[in-house]
Every structure is written in C-alpha cells, then in structure tokens.
Enzyme design. Structure first.
Site, PDB file in Angstrom:
ATOM      1  N   LYS A   5     -23.643  -3.652  55.369  1.00  0.00           N
ATOM      2  CA  LYS A   5     -24.266  -4.879  54.857  1.00  0.00           C
ATOM      3  C   LYS A   5     -23.319  -6.009  54.398  1.00  0.00           C
ATOM      4  O   LYS A   5     -23.021  -6.886  55.178  1.00  0.00           O
ATOM      5  CB  LYS A   5     -25.258  -4.505  53.765  1.00  0.00           C
ATOM      6  CG  LYS A   5     -26.490  -3.744  54.328  1.00  0.00           C
ATOM      7  CD  LYS A   5     -27.602  -3.712  53.332  1.00  0.00           C
ATOM      8  CE  LYS A   5     -28.730  -2.755  53.696  1.00  0.00           C
ATOM      9  NZ  LYS A   5     -29.666  -3.283  54.683  1.00  0.00           N
ATOM     10  N   PHE A  16     -33.419   6.936  53.639  1.00  0.00           N
ATOM     11  CA  PHE A  16     -33.351   5.988  54.757  1.00  0.00           C
ATOM     12  C   PHE A  16     -31.889   5.811  55.146  1.00  0.00           C
ATOM     13  O   PHE A  16     -31.051   5.443  54.320  1.00  0.00           O
ATOM     14  CB  PHE A  16     -33.945   4.619  54.390  1.00  0.00           C
ATOM     15  CG  PHE A  16     -33.983   3.689  55.572  1.00  0.00           C
ATOM     16  CD1 PHE A  16     -35.032   3.728  56.476  1.00  0.00           C
ATOM     17  CD2 PHE A  16     -32.938   2.797  55.802  1.00  0.00           C
ATOM     18  CE1 PHE A  16     -35.049   2.893  57.589  1.00  0.00           C
ATOM     19  CE2 PHE A  16     -32.949   1.961  56.927  1.00  0.00           C
ATOM     20  CZ  PHE A  16     -34.013   2.005  57.812  1.00  0.00           C
ATOM     21  N   ASP A  42     -24.133   7.738  51.726  1.00  0.00           N
ATOM     22  CA  ASP A  42     -24.528   6.505  52.408  1.00  0.00           C
ATOM     23  C   ASP A  42     -24.615   5.406  51.358  1.00  0.00           C
ATOM     24  O   ASP A  42     -25.601   5.305  50.621  1.00  0.00           O
ATOM     25  CB  ASP A  42     -25.877   6.722  53.107  1.00  0.00           C
ATOM     26  CG  ASP A  42     -26.348   5.458  53.839  1.00  0.00           C
ATOM     27  OD1 ASP A  42     -25.782   4.382  53.572  1.00  0.00           O
ATOM     28  OD2 ASP A  42     -27.284   5.562  54.641  1.00  0.00           O
TER      29      ASP A  42
END
Ligand SMILES: Cc1ncc(COP(=O)(O)O)c(C=O)c1O
Length: 403
Positions: A248, A134, A219
């Site tokens: 985030k 993802f 990532d």
C-alpha cells in the site's frame, strides 16, 4: 468529459468488480480530495490506506518527476542505484533481522511471494491462516483469504491451506502438523473489521512457531508504515516475524509490494524461483525513498499515535451517544466503528456531506486517513458522522415504533 460520461465509460469499459460510489475524484492534496465539480471531501478512505502521506505529497512528486526524466524502468536483472538506495532505506526501518527483500507491485503479490518462500524454505506445503483474514485475491492469496463470497466462485483454490479461529492460541497450535510450513496472519485484521488481537496473542503465536519450527508470516500490508502509531504493528507486541508482507503506502501512492524476510529464509530462493517484470523499478524506488524520508523526517508515526488517540476518543463520544454504535476499535489512524446495522447507507450519506469513509464487512465503518490529516478535518468527520448516525438511529427507532 463530464461526470455523467466518465461514470458511464468506466462502468462500460472496466471490469465491474468494485462497489462503485457515484463520484468522480480528480484532485487531491494532503487529506483532502476534490470531485470533478470542485466539491471537497475529507478522505478517510485514503485510497484504502495507500495515501498515508497525503495525496500528491510534494516530496514524492519531486522525486518522481526527477527520476522520470532520468530512468523509469530497469529490469532487476540489471543493477540500479535507486533500487539500492531504496533497499538500504527499507532495511533501516524494518524490524531487526528482516533484511532481505523481494520487490513487487501489490499486496497480493507480496503475499504470493511469502507463500512460495515458505514452501521453498521449509519444503512443506501447508499454510495456516485465520478465519476472517484478508490477504488479497490472486489465487494463492485468495486461498489464505477467509470470506467465502471471494473464494467460492474460484474453486478449486491452492491446496493445503486451512483456516483456524482467530485469536485462539490453542486451536492454532493444534492445527499445526508435520506438513505445516507457515502461519500467515494480519497483526490487526483490517478488512475483517479492524480487530486487535488480545494481549499476549502475538507473543504466544511467536513462541508456538518457534517451538514447532513453523514460519510466522505477518501480513502488514494495511498496518505498516506508521499507520497504527508504530512503524510496524508487530512492534506494539515486540514480535518479529520470519517473513513480512508490505505494500500500500510504501511508494507514496505508486504501486509497490515488498516481501521482506530473514536473510537465510529469502536466500532459499534461487535464480528463476520467483520474478516480476516491474520488480524494483527506479521510478517506484525513487518514490519509495522519498516516502520513507517524509515518514521519518515529519515524524508521521508519532503523529498517527497522537491524532489517532484524539480521533478514537471522539468516535467513543459517538458510541456513548448512540445505541446503534456497538464498538470503537483500532490503533493509531487505523480505526473501526462497529454499528448494529449495515453501514452502506451511512457511507453514502457521509459522502454527500463531504467525508469519504470505508467499510470493513457489513457493519463496520473503517477509517484509514492520511497521517497528515488535520485535527479540524477529524472534527468535520465527527460532526458529519454525528448527524448521519443520529438520523439513522432516529429512522430506525421510528421505523421500529411504527411496526
Ligand atoms: C492485509 C492485506 N493483505 C493483502 C491485501 C491485498 O493487497 P492488494 O489489494 O494491493 O493486492 C490487502 C488489501 O487490502 C490487505 O489489507
């Protein structure tokens, strides 16, 4: 406005793309949030990993208030003192060699930038990603994301992306062609079920990328900033990527995306190649400076390692107790519990009992609590889960017995 009105308005006025839970959260402090009726929750969702320092950390609040009175926005075509301060702090914590950054506003944007950078630097088009990965939902990031429920309605996606089975060095190596620019991978798959690669995998991948002259993009949007008990998850395996995607929690809860790369790679971008209006705004950079200070001064990375170990051991007790618990996985305070069944029911029931938990796919419970979570709050989470998993197991076995 009351709870009922808020839920109605949000449903009516906002794109219906989130799997909403019927609760209105109005306040947060540390690892706790409260709903509009004053009910308290232990927040193991942590705003999907954003609230790593805890909600409304006083040092972040102070920095944001002070900066808001001084200067909120400043386009990156002008220089700014807070932006410079943040970049210097950032480079003091990133793995050695990753020392030039592009600043944006989200995880998907940090991935978009990395994809463009890989093509620009290598002059090649192809990106290899992992099945189960993802990376976000903008068109480039989505092209690297695996799940077909996210991808299919939006075909055709960006060309020259291919997916290979995860954790398999041989298949990855075979997938590389003379058109391959980069391999993009999460060091620990988050949305894909909190899956840690086998020992030696990331080191092997680094070697393959070096041998075949392909960029390694990690990532770390979900796994960085101390979350796994190291500042960056890649440090568990002593691997440094060529490009790293961050987002985030880096600005203490404000929107941020960071693509950080080796100097020579980031320098392949020339004026106009990439941009974002909000890139490195003083307000966000002030929050991000405060966030790095708190992370380092309060030794939250070490705290994640210790409390994560405790949390994981307590989850393993549940695994030993209940048949429907298949596996407990994770590092630091990024934890997953795989059940033999759909977790949606348990997530809604634990919410009623004052604990917010994430899912990761259909049958994994995922925990991304703030690193300031207290041991007692972990204990409460475990005791609520114990009861809820117990109930679920009883219901399932009596249902099976009745059939
Ligand atoms: C590993 C990873 N990459 C990228 C993203 C996308 O981030 P955002 O939702 O901020 O665009 C996420 C979001 O959960 C993620 O976990």
């Amino acid at each position: 406005m009351n709870e009922y009105d808020i839920i109605n308005f949000e449903n009516r006025l906002m794109a219906n793309v989130f799997a909403k839970r019927p609760v209105v959260i109005t306040r947060g402090k540390g690892a706790l949030v409260w709903d509009i009726n004053g009910k308290e929750y232990v927040d193991c969702m942590g705003s999907y990993g954003v609230a790593l320092l805890g909600h409304s950390h006083p040092k972040v609040v102070e920095a944001v208030c002070k900066q808001a009175e001084t200067l909120i926005s400043c386009h990156a075509s002008l220089y700014n003192n807070k932006r410079t301060e943040f970049l210097q702090k950032l480079m003091s914590i990133t793995p050695k060699g990753l020392n030039k950054a592009f600043l944006s506003n989200s995880g998907a944007e940090s991935v978009e930038c990395a994809l463009k950078l890989a093509r620009k630097f290598t002059g090649k088009p192809e990106i290899i990603a992992a099945m189960g990965a993802f990376h976000g939902k903008t068109m480039g990031a989505l092209s690297a994301t695996w799940d077909k429920k996210y991808r299919e309605p939006f075909q055709p996606l960006v060309p020259e992306f291919k997916h290979v089975p995860p954790d398999n060095l041989e298949k990855l190596s075979h997938a590389i062609t003379d058109k391959t620019a980069a391999i993009l991978i999460e060091p620990i798959r988050g949305e894909g079920g909190v899956r840690i690669p086998p020992e030696g995998f990331l080191q092997g991948l680094r070697e393959i990328c070096d041998e075949k002259d392909v960029l390694l993009i990690l990532d770390e949007v979900q796994t960085s900033f101390g979350r796994t008990g190291r500042l960056f998850a890649c440090e568990h395996w002593g691997v440094t990527p060529d490009v790293m995607c961050l987002a985030k929690p880096f600005a203490g809860g404000l929107p941020i995306g960071i693509t950080v790369a080796k100097e020579n790679i980031m320098s392949s971008f020339k004026v106009g190649d990439h941009s974002s209006t909000f890139s490195g705004s003083p307000l966000v950079c002030a929050a991000a400076c405060a966030a790095i200070n708190v992370l380092v001064e309060d030794k939250l990375t070490e705290r994640a390692a210790v409390l994560g170990g405790y949390f994981k051991a307590r989850l393993e007790e549940l695994q030993a107790k209940y048949k429907i618990v298949k596996e407990v996985r994770g590092l630091g305070l990024m934890l997953g519990v795989e059940l033999r069944y759909d977790v949606r029911n348990i997530i809604l029931k634990t919410m009623d009992r004052g604990v917010l938990i994430l899912d990761a796919g259909r049958n994994v419970l995922r925990f991304l609590p703030p690193l300031v979570v207290e041991k007692e709050q972990i204990d409460k989470t475990i005791s609520v889960l114990d009861e809820m998993i117990g109930e679920e197991e009883n219901e399932r076995s009596s249902g099976a017995a009745a059939n």
